[in-house]
Design an enzyme around this catalytic site. Sequence first.
Site, PDB file in Angstrom:
ATOM      1  N   THR A 189      38.620  36.959  34.750  1.00 58.57           N
ATOM      2  CA  THR A 189      39.536  36.378  35.311  1.00 58.57           C
ATOM      3  C   THR A 189      39.778  36.982  36.977  1.00 58.57           C
ATOM      4  O   THR A 189      39.916  38.133  37.025  1.00 58.57           O
ATOM      5  CB  THR A 189      40.542  36.284  34.476  1.00 58.57           C
ATOM      6  OG1 THR A 189      40.570  35.675  33.413  1.00 58.57           O
ATOM      7  CG2 THR A 189      41.960  35.549  35.262  1.00 58.57           C
ATOM      8  N   ARG A 217      40.948  25.091  24.183  1.00 58.58           N
ATOM      9  CA  ARG A 217      42.083  25.990  24.506  1.00 58.58           C
ATOM     10  C   ARG A 217      42.155  26.237  25.775  1.00 58.58           C
ATOM     11  O   ARG A 217      41.284  26.128  26.843  1.00 58.58           O
ATOM     12  CB  ARG A 217      41.444  27.051  23.552  1.00 58.58           C
ATOM     13  CG  ARG A 217      42.206  28.606  23.966  1.00 58.58           C
ATOM     14  CD  ARG A 217      41.788  29.406  25.011  1.00 58.58           C
ATOM     15  NE  ARG A 217      42.340  30.647  24.962  1.00 58.58           N
ATOM     16  CZ  ARG A 217      42.387  31.547  25.917  1.00 58.58           C
ATOM     17  NH1 ARG A 217      41.849  31.041  27.280  1.00 58.58           N
ATOM     18  NH2 ARG A 217      42.882  32.707  25.889  1.00 58.58           N
ATOM     19  N   GLY A 241      43.852  39.212  30.659  1.00 61.97           N
ATOM     20  CA  GLY A 241      43.868  39.563  29.594  1.00 61.97           C
ATOM     21  C   GLY A 241      43.961  38.753  28.461  1.00 61.97           C
ATOM     22  O   GLY A 241      43.644  37.472  28.641  1.00 61.97           O
ATOM     23  N   GLY A 243      45.087  35.989  26.764  1.00 61.86           N
ATOM     24  CA  GLY A 243      45.782  34.884  27.215  1.00 61.86           C
ATOM     25  C   GLY A 243      47.063  34.718  26.196  1.00 61.86           C
ATOM     26  O   GLY A 243      48.449  34.350  26.497  1.00 61.86           O
TER      27      GLY A 243
HETATM   28  N1  ASP Z   1      43.867  35.524  30.457  1.00 61.42           N
HETATM   29  C1  ASP Z   1      42.689  34.474  30.482  1.00 61.42           C
HETATM   30  C2  ASP Z   1      42.878  33.701  29.135  1.00 61.42           C
HETATM   31  O1  ASP Z   1      43.195  34.140  28.256  1.00 61.42           O
HETATM   32  C3  ASP Z   1      41.400  35.632  30.364  1.00 61.42           C
HETATM   33  C4  ASP Z   1      41.103  36.778  31.199  1.00 61.42           C
HETATM   34  O2  ASP Z   1      42.151  37.099  31.762  1.00 61.42           O
HETATM   35  O3  ASP Z   1      40.337  37.434  30.830  1.00 61.42           O
HETATM   36  O4  ASP Z   1      42.222  32.594  29.515  1.00 61.42           O
END
Ligand code: ASP
Length: 322
Positions: A189, A217, A241, A243
Site C-alpha cells: 500500500t 472486502r 498493514g 486492515g
Molecule cells: N491496509 C491495507 C488493507 O488492509 C493493506 C496494506 O496496507 O498493505 O487493505
Amino acid sequence: MPDHTKKPAFAIAIHGGAGAIRRENMSPEKDEAYRAALDTALRIGETVLRNGGSAMDAVTGCISWLEDCPLFNAGKGAVFTHDGRNELDASIMDGSNQMAGAVGGVTTVRHPILLARAVMEKSPHVFLSGRGAEQFAGEQGLEIVDPAYFYTQDRWDALQKLLKDEKDPAPKSGMHRVPPHSPDYKFGTVGCVALDKNGNLAAGTSTGGMTNKRWNRIGDTPVIGAGTYASNDACAVSCTGHGEYFIRYAVAYDIYALMSYKGLSLQEATNEVVHNKLVEKGGEGGLIAVDKDGNIALPFNSAGMYRAWATPDKRSVAIYQE
Ligand code: ASP
C-alpha cells in the site's frame, strides 16, 4: 526521526507498505529499484512543498506517481482478489478543514487518489464505492482504464500460489485463511503525509488491499479515521498493514486522539498504538505521521516498511529496521 526544536518550513513522509520485507529475501536489484522509486516519489512532494505548494497537492502528487509504479500495491501493480480482479481503495483528508474523500472497490480508475480528492472537492459526500464511484470518476473527467491495465505478473503469481495453498489444506492459522505472516501475503500500500509552509497538514493512502480478498472486502485504507486522518491542530497519519485491525482500533484517529486529548507527543502516540496496542492485539503493520510542528514518525511492527521522509534540509529512504 527528526525532533525539531525549531519548526521546519515543511515536512513530508511517504510509505510503500509494511510487511514481511526482509533484507535476506531481497535481491540487490529489487532493493535498489524500491529505493529509487521511493526517492522519486518523495522528490515530487518535496518540490511541491519547497515551492510553497499545498500539503494536499504534495500528497496527491506523490501518491498518483506511486499508483503508476508497478512495484507497489496501488493502481498499476495492485494485488488480485480471490476472483482475479483488482479492486482499489483510496482516501485523502485535508487537515485544514476536516474535509475528506474516499473510494472503495474501484476497478477502472487509473488514479484512485485523484478520485478520492474529487469526491472531497466535487461531491457532497465523503465515501463512494464500486460502480457509482466509477461513474462519478467518468463525470469528473478522470482517467478511466481497462481493468487489465492493473495486471502485473508478480501479483498474479502470488494469487495463484495462495489459491493453491488454500486447496491444499496445509496448516491453517486460526481465524485467518491466509496467514498474514506468510511471505506471499503481499503488502505494498502507498501513503503520504505532509505539512506545508502555511502550516496545513494532509494525509492520503491508496491500495489494492490484500491478495485473495473476497466478497468486495474493503480494508482500512479508505476508512477515514482508520487508514487516514489529518487535523491541523495535531497531526496527519497514513497507515499500512492488516486492515481489519486498523479499522477495529481506529488507528489513524487514535494517534490524533492521544495527541489531542492526552497531550502525547507524536512519537509517544505512534509508539503507543503501533508497538503496544497493535502488537498486543495481533495487528501487523505500520504508519507514517507528521505533526503540526514538522516532527515525523514512521513506526512499524512488521519486518520492514518501505518509507522515506524529508524536511527542507534532511531526507532519508529506508526499507528494513535500519
Ligand atoms: N491496509 C491495507 C488493507 O488492509 C493493506 C496494506 O496496507 O498493505 O487493505
